[in-house]
Design an enzyme around this catalytic site. Sequence first.
Site, PDB file in Angstrom:
ATOM      1  N   LYS A  93      -8.551  14.175  18.764  1.00 60.42           N
ATOM      2  CA  LYS A  93      -7.799  15.214  18.043  1.00 60.42           C
ATOM      3  C   LYS A  93      -7.673  16.479  18.889  1.00 60.42           C
ATOM      4  O   LYS A  93      -6.650  17.164  18.852  1.00 60.42           O
ATOM      5  CB  LYS A  93      -8.475  15.545  16.701  1.00 60.42           C
ATOM      6  CG  LYS A  93      -8.395  14.460  15.650  1.00 60.42           C
ATOM      7  CD  LYS A  93      -6.997  14.115  15.188  1.00 60.42           C
ATOM      8  CE  LYS A  93      -6.371  15.096  14.245  1.00 60.42           C
ATOM      9  NZ  LYS A  93      -5.069  14.590  13.704  1.00 60.42           N
ATOM     10  N   TYR A 102     -13.261  10.630  17.822  1.00 62.07           N
ATOM     11  CA  TYR A 102     -12.271  11.191  16.893  1.00 62.07           C
ATOM     12  C   TYR A 102     -12.008  12.660  17.260  1.00 62.07           C
ATOM     13  O   TYR A 102     -10.850  13.068  17.432  1.00 62.07           O
ATOM     14  CB  TYR A 102     -12.766  11.062  15.441  1.00 62.07           C
ATOM     15  CG  TYR A 102     -11.872  11.766  14.453  1.00 62.07           C
ATOM     16  CD1 TYR A 102     -10.644  11.215  14.086  1.00 62.07           C
ATOM     17  CD2 TYR A 102     -12.224  13.003  13.893  1.00 62.07           C
ATOM     18  CE1 TYR A 102      -9.797  11.871  13.189  1.00 62.07           C
ATOM     19  CE2 TYR A 102     -11.397  13.662  13.005  1.00 62.07           C
ATOM     20  CZ  TYR A 102     -10.185  13.091  12.662  1.00 62.07           C
ATOM     21  OH  TYR A 102      -9.353  13.744  11.775  1.00 62.07           O
ATOM     22  N   LYS A 124       0.818  -1.226   0.000  1.00 62.79           N
ATOM     23  CA  LYS A 124       0.000   0.000   0.000  1.00 62.79           C
ATOM     24  C   LYS A 124       0.854   1.280   0.000  1.00 62.79           C
ATOM     25  O   LYS A 124       0.329   2.379  -0.169  1.00 62.79           O
ATOM     26  CB  LYS A 124      -0.998   0.011   1.160  1.00 62.79           C
ATOM     27  CG  LYS A 124      -0.415   0.256   2.521  1.00 62.79           C
ATOM     28  CD  LYS A 124      -1.523   0.242   3.573  1.00 62.79           C
ATOM     29  CE  LYS A 124      -0.940   0.465   4.956  1.00 62.79           C
ATOM     30  NZ  LYS A 124      -1.935   0.367   6.003  1.00 62.79           N
ATOM     31  N   SER A 179      -2.248   9.667  12.263  1.00 68.67           N
ATOM     32  CA  SER A 179      -3.202   9.576  13.378  1.00 68.67           C
ATOM     33  C   SER A 179      -4.280   8.605  12.929  1.00 68.67           C
ATOM     34  O   SER A 179      -4.548   8.503  11.732  1.00 68.67           O
ATOM     35  CB  SER A 179      -3.832  10.949  13.653  1.00 68.67           C
ATOM     36  OG  SER A 179      -4.423  10.984  14.911  1.00 68.67           O
TER      37      SER A 179
HETATM   38  N1  LIG Z   1      -9.498  12.947   6.001  1.00 67.51           N
HETATM   39  C1  LIG Z   1     -10.083  13.992   6.590  1.00 67.51           C
HETATM   40  O1  LIG Z   1     -11.211  14.362   6.263  1.00 67.51           O
HETATM   41  C2  LIG Z   1      -9.344  14.763   7.655  1.00 67.51           C
HETATM   42  C3  LIG Z   1      -9.895  15.985   8.080  1.00 67.51           C
HETATM   43  C4  LIG Z   1      -9.219  16.724   9.044  1.00 67.51           C
HETATM   44  C5  LIG Z   1      -8.047  16.245   9.573  1.00 67.51           C
HETATM   45  N2  LIG Z   1      -7.547  15.031   9.170  1.00 67.51           N
HETATM   46  C6  LIG Z   1      -6.301  14.568   9.763  1.00 67.51           C
HETATM   47  O2  LIG Z   1      -5.369  14.382   8.725  1.00 67.51           O
HETATM   48  C7  LIG Z   1      -4.439  13.361   9.073  1.00 67.51           C
HETATM   49  C8  LIG Z   1      -4.332  12.356   7.942  1.00 67.51           C
HETATM   50  O3  LIG Z   1      -5.623  11.854   7.674  1.00 67.51           O
HETATM   51  P1  LIG Z   1      -5.967  11.063   6.332  1.00 67.51           P
HETATM   52  O4  LIG Z   1      -7.352  11.379   5.977  1.00 67.51           O
HETATM   53  O5  LIG Z   1      -4.898  11.247   5.352  1.00 67.51           O
HETATM   54  O6  LIG Z   1      -5.998   9.570   6.915  1.00 67.51           O
HETATM   55  P2  LIG Z   1      -5.279   8.221   6.471  1.00 67.51           P
HETATM   56  O7  LIG Z   1      -5.217   8.111   5.007  1.00 67.51           O
HETATM   57  O8  LIG Z   1      -5.958   7.141   7.250  1.00 67.51           O
HETATM   58  O9  LIG Z   1      -3.811   8.433   7.041  1.00 67.51           O
HETATM   59  C9  LIG Z   1      -3.530   8.292   8.386  1.00 67.51           C
HETATM   60  C10 LIG Z   1      -2.138   7.767   8.497  1.00 67.51           C
HETATM   61  O10 LIG Z   1      -1.800   7.644   9.884  1.00 67.51           O
HETATM   62  C11 LIG Z   1      -1.067   6.449  10.038  1.00 67.51           C
HETATM   63  N3  LIG Z   1      -1.145   5.951  11.412  1.00 67.51           N
HETATM   64  C12 LIG Z   1      -2.244   5.706  12.146  1.00 67.51           C
HETATM   65  N4  LIG Z   1      -1.892   5.229  13.360  1.00 67.51           N
HETATM   66  C13 LIG Z   1      -0.528   5.173  13.373  1.00 67.51           C
HETATM   67  C14 LIG Z   1       0.446   4.756  14.311  1.00 67.51           C
HETATM   68  N5  LIG Z   1       0.111   4.275  15.525  1.00 67.51           N
HETATM   69  N6  LIG Z   1       1.767   4.846  13.984  1.00 67.51           N
HETATM   70  C15 LIG Z   1       2.131   5.309  12.767  1.00 67.51           C
HETATM   71  N7  LIG Z   1       1.264   5.704  11.829  1.00 67.51           N
HETATM   72  C16 LIG Z   1      -0.054   5.631  12.128  1.00 67.51           C
HETATM   73  C17 LIG Z   1      -1.696   5.493   9.062  1.00 67.51           C
HETATM   74  O11 LIG Z   1      -0.780   4.454   8.788  1.00 67.51           O
HETATM   75  P3  LIG Z   1      -1.296   2.987   8.370  1.00 67.51           P
HETATM   76  O12 LIG Z   1      -1.598   3.101   6.906  1.00 67.51           O
HETATM   77  O13 LIG Z   1      -0.144   2.125   8.695  1.00 67.51           O
HETATM   78  O14 LIG Z   1      -2.525   2.694   9.178  1.00 67.51           O
HETATM   79  C18 LIG Z   1      -1.964   6.400   7.861  1.00 67.51           C
HETATM   80  O15 LIG Z   1      -0.820   6.451   7.026  1.00 67.51           O
HETATM   81  C19 LIG Z   1      -4.937  12.765  10.390  1.00 67.51           C
HETATM   82  O16 LIG Z   1      -4.207  13.367  11.440  1.00 67.51           O
HETATM   83  C20 LIG Z   1      -6.393  13.220  10.445  1.00 67.51           C
HETATM   84  O17 LIG Z   1      -6.848  13.337  11.769  1.00 67.51           O
HETATM   85  C21 LIG Z   1      -8.171  14.279   8.219  1.00 67.51           C
END
Ligand SMILES: NC(=O)c1ccc[n+]([C@@H]2O[C@H](COP(=O)([O-])OP(=O)(O)OC[C@H]3O[C@@H](n4cnc5c(N)ncnc54)[C@H](OP(=O)(O)O)[C@@H]3O)[C@@H](O)[C@H]2O)c1
Length: 328
Positions: A174, A170, A49, A91
């Site tokens: 955060k 969530y 991935k 996260s």
């Molecule tokens: N998507 C939204 O709508 C949104 C909105 C506001 C803020 N955010 C914030 O943006 C950030 C990224 O979100 P995203 O949407 O891009 O989500 P995502 O695609 O799920 O990415 C999250 C990443 O965090 C990694 N992760 C989770 N737990 C971990 C751990 N214990 N150790 C190391 N890595 C870990 C995951 O790795 P794995 O692949 O190995 O699980 C994944 O690469 C997050 O902080 C989220 O809260 C997202």
Amino acid sequence: MPIDSSTQVSGQTVCVTGAAGFIASWIVKFLLEKGYSVKGTVRNPDDPKNAHLRELEGAKERLALCKADLLDYESLKEAFNGCDGVFHTASPVTDDPVSLFNNIFEKMLEPAVIGTKNVIVAAAEAKVRRVVFTSSIGTVYMDPNRSPDIVVDEHCWSDLEYCKNTKNWYCYAKTVAEKAAWEEAKARGLDLVVVNPMLVIGTLLQPTYLTGSVKTYANSVQGYVDVRDVALAHILVYETPSASGRYICADSDSIIHRGEVVETLTKFFPEYPIPTKAKPYKYSNHKIKDLGLKFTPVRQCLYDSVKSLQEKGHLPIPTQNQSNFNIN
Ligand SMILES: NC(=O)c1ccc[n+]([C@@H]2O[C@H](COP(=O)([O-])OP(=O)(O)OC[C@H]3O[C@@H](n4cnc5c(N)ncnc54)[C@H](OP(=O)(O)O)[C@@H]3O)[C@@H](O)[C@H]2O)c1
């Protein structure tokens, strides 16, 4: 908003945590395009991935994938070693609260909060110049006592008791994580800037995505922002010396009802369904716009999201060809 290649940066090394994630993949792509050397942390560098990262332009020369877990402090310290800056995006993100129910601490709070503290402490120890932390609008607007006439801006914080009572783990995680980041950064004299995006949509670079339903969002009105704009906002606040504090990240007319989202999508792709109306809240995004970010219109983001899901094989391709539909 296109990447500005006239401001090519070379000689800087930065680390992106959770590099293969939806938002982080775009941050890595844009950083490489700008000439940065990038260390991307992933939990397992051999996992297929993560393969899309190695295909990015400049990756062969300037991208190193490092194995790190947010709960493994030493792994973070190793990854940040020699870096000028850190983008902390990793996260847990879930659209399935049911699976969380019995494991809220392990699955959500611990990686979000302890993980963020670990990142800040390790970054301070590595003497990086600035950390950009991906927080969320969920740390800003969840407050039932705020009048709907108040314009929500970067001074607002979500009410932790309310998040807890409504089981919005969530937003709770955060909010606690962002507060912890500010406290740890202040205690260590670390330069921290925070981006607070609304719901991020748009084109996927990575092969996988969340499979749940939008039913899990607490509000039926929601702000949306394009993933490329969010990635660019991270780089903008990293590169602008005067940037400080928090940055709400979404366009001013992006708060729309879920029904309107589906209505828009139904126009583009008539085979998808529709729900009902509610009152939107008002918020200010002038801080990030003052830095020069130009947002992608929400209708364009919605269109791009569906096209991208189709291209990656996550949605069936419509039988009729709607590619000529005018999105304006
Ligand atoms: N998507 C939204 O709508 C949104 C909105 C506001 C803020 N955010 C914030 O943006 C950030 C990224 O979100 P995203 O949407 O891009 O989500 P995502 O695609 O799920 O990415 C999250 C990443 O965090 C990694 N992760 C989770 N737990 C971990 C751990 N214990 N150790 C190391 N890595 C870990 C995951 O790795 P794995 O692949 O190995 O699980 C994944 O690469 C997050 O902080 C989220 O809260 C997202």
